[in-house]
Write a protein that holds these residues in place. Structure first.
Motif, PDB file in Angstrom:
ATOM      1  N   TYR A 161     -11.632  -1.409   2.065  1.00 42.79           N
ATOM      2  CA  TYR A 161     -11.372  -0.433   1.008  1.00 42.79           C
ATOM      3  C   TYR A 161     -12.593   0.435   0.740  1.00 42.79           C
ATOM      4  O   TYR A 161     -13.721  -0.053   0.706  1.00 42.79           O
ATOM      5  CB  TYR A 161     -10.907  -1.134  -0.271  1.00 42.79           C
ATOM      6  CG  TYR A 161      -9.492  -1.644  -0.144  1.00 42.79           C
ATOM      7  CD1 TYR A 161      -8.404  -0.816  -0.411  1.00 42.79           C
ATOM      8  CD2 TYR A 161      -9.240  -2.947   0.293  1.00 42.79           C
ATOM      9  CE1 TYR A 161      -7.099  -1.264  -0.244  1.00 42.79           C
ATOM     10  CE2 TYR A 161      -7.934  -3.399   0.463  1.00 42.79           C
ATOM     11  CZ  TYR A 161      -6.873  -2.552   0.194  1.00 42.79           C
ATOM     12  OH  TYR A 161      -5.579  -2.995   0.376  1.00 42.79           O
ATOM     13  N   CYS A 196      -3.490   0.506  -2.860  1.00 42.43           N
ATOM     14  CA  CYS A 196      -2.881  -0.821  -2.896  1.00 42.43           C
ATOM     15  C   CYS A 196      -2.514  -1.156  -4.332  1.00 42.43           C
ATOM     16  O   CYS A 196      -3.370  -1.192  -5.219  1.00 42.43           O
ATOM     17  CB  CYS A 196      -3.816  -1.889  -2.333  1.00 42.43           C
ATOM     18  SG  CYS A 196      -2.965  -3.477  -2.279  1.00 42.43           S
ATOM     19  N   LEU A 241      -8.195   0.427  -4.357  1.00 51.03           N
ATOM     20  CA  LEU A 241      -7.422  -0.504  -5.180  1.00 51.03           C
ATOM     21  C   LEU A 241      -8.080  -0.611  -6.545  1.00 51.03           C
ATOM     22  O   LEU A 241      -9.276  -0.348  -6.690  1.00 51.03           O
ATOM     23  CB  LEU A 241      -7.291  -1.872  -4.510  1.00 51.03           C
ATOM     24  CG  LEU A 241      -8.409  -2.899  -4.575  1.00 51.03           C
ATOM     25  CD1 LEU A 241      -7.867  -4.260  -4.212  1.00 51.03           C
ATOM     26  CD2 LEU A 241      -9.530  -2.559  -3.615  1.00 51.03           C
ATOM     27  N   ILE A 280       0.834  -1.215   0.000  1.00 47.43           N
ATOM     28  CA  ILE A 280       0.000   0.000   0.000  1.00 47.43           C
ATOM     29  C   ILE A 280       0.862   1.256   0.000  1.00 47.43           C
ATOM     30  O   ILE A 280       1.725   1.430   0.854  1.00 47.43           O
ATOM     31  CB  ILE A 280      -0.962  -0.005   1.205  1.00 47.43           C
ATOM     32  CG1 ILE A 280      -1.959  -1.168   1.066  1.00 47.43           C
ATOM     33  CG2 ILE A 280      -1.699   1.321   1.321  1.00 47.43           C
ATOM     34  CD1 ILE A 280      -2.982  -1.268   2.177  1.00 47.43           C
ATOM     35  N   CYS A 295      -3.530  -7.407  -1.374  1.00 49.83           N
ATOM     36  CA  CYS A 295      -4.195  -6.248  -0.766  1.00 49.83           C
ATOM     37  C   CYS A 295      -5.054  -6.564   0.455  1.00 49.83           C
ATOM     38  O   CYS A 295      -5.617  -5.659   1.064  1.00 49.83           O
ATOM     39  CB  CYS A 295      -5.059  -5.546  -1.813  1.00 49.83           C
ATOM     40  SG  CYS A 295      -4.072  -4.878  -3.176  1.00 49.83           S
TER      41      CYS A 295
END
Length: 274
Positions: free
Chosen positions: A197, A50, A110, A39, A190
């Motif tokens: 996220y 990420c 991400l 990250i 990730c």
């Protein structure tokens, strides 16, 4: 337009969460520096990104550098500067408190890509072009393990790995060389079941998703996501059609095993089975 993009984000996050709760029991695990080692941190606009290789990561790092004031335009930043310049901080470089503070207050995002396409893109980049890391490290090991009657030259250089051999290596539980971030699961890179996220973008709708994200974080109006292809720019991007040509070289069982290998990524990010 924003409305439908908000809705798409809600849907992506819902599917991700549902998949996690169905298949993963690690919801209560402690987040360690290992989990956040991929990250990247941008402190000015409070962004955590990420990195998923082969899903626009070079251009995302360029955008983060511009946001951070390290460059005035994404066009000015060379590939090597992006990947080897160490201009961007990684989250695992902070202490426990710094990691948690950022995870709790920054916008975490991400970007992903259809797993087979991502895989073929990585194969083409690393094995079909001269490469003084992937050929000697991975190529040699792959050729000596999976090629019958390999020539001395092939064993010496590790060049010319065939896609079928690469897949044999990928699916081998006793791999002669380890895993690599370019073909590892997004799930592993990730830790989306551990890290919540805020934004999930897709390579397939990159321009729209990226510019929506920049709008959400209040980025400067003149900053848009760069469209240029970073490496081997004279070569066609890996498309669904190109991906099919590579997978046509495999047996049905190898194709099925490859799908099983990326099963969680297919499920979690709602890609249909090829």
């Amino acid at each position: 337009k924003w409305k439908s993009l908000y809705r798409i984000q809600g849907e992506r996050k819902r599917i991700m969460k549902e998949t996690c709760s169905k298949y993963k029991s690690n919801n209560r695990r402690i987040i360690t520096p290992y989990h956040v080692s991929r990250i990247f941190v941008e402190d000015k606009y409070r962004v955590l990104y990420c990195e998923v290789p082969k899903a626009g990561c070079s251009n995302w790092k360029r955008v983060l550098m511009v946001l951070n004031g390290l460059a005035s335009s994404t066009k000015d930043i060379q590939h090597n500067t992006v990947h080897y310049g160490n201009y961007l901080k990684r989250l695992d470089g902070f202490d426990h408190k710094g990691i948690y503070h950022r995870l709790n207050t920054y916008t975490k995002m991400l970007f992903i890509r259809e797993p087979f396409e991502k895989l073929v893109s990585a194969f083409r980049d690393k094995f079909e072009h001269p490469n003084n890391y992937y050929h000697p490290v991975f190529g040699k090991a792959i050729i000596s393990r999976y090629r019958v009657n390999a020539t001395k030259e092939a064993l010496r250089t590790g060049s010319g790995v065939k896609f079928k051999e690469f897949i044999q290596y990928l699916l081998d539980v006793h791999r002669p060389v380890g895993m690599d971030i370019h073909w590892d699961h997004v799930n592993r890179l990730c830790s989306p079941c551990l890290i919540d996220y805020d934004f999930v973008g897709k390579f397939e709708s990159m321009e729209e998703d990226a510019n929506f994200f920049l709008h959400l974080i209040g980025a400067p109006q003149n900053l848009t996501f760069p469209k240029f292809k970073d490496r081997h720019s004279n070569e066609e991007r890996t498309t669904t059609k190109i991906t099919q040509q590579y997978f046509a070289q495999l047996s049905p069982s190898q194709r099925q095993q490859s799908y099983d290998f990326y099963y969680m990524d297919y499920l979690m990010f709602n890609y249909s089975k090829p």
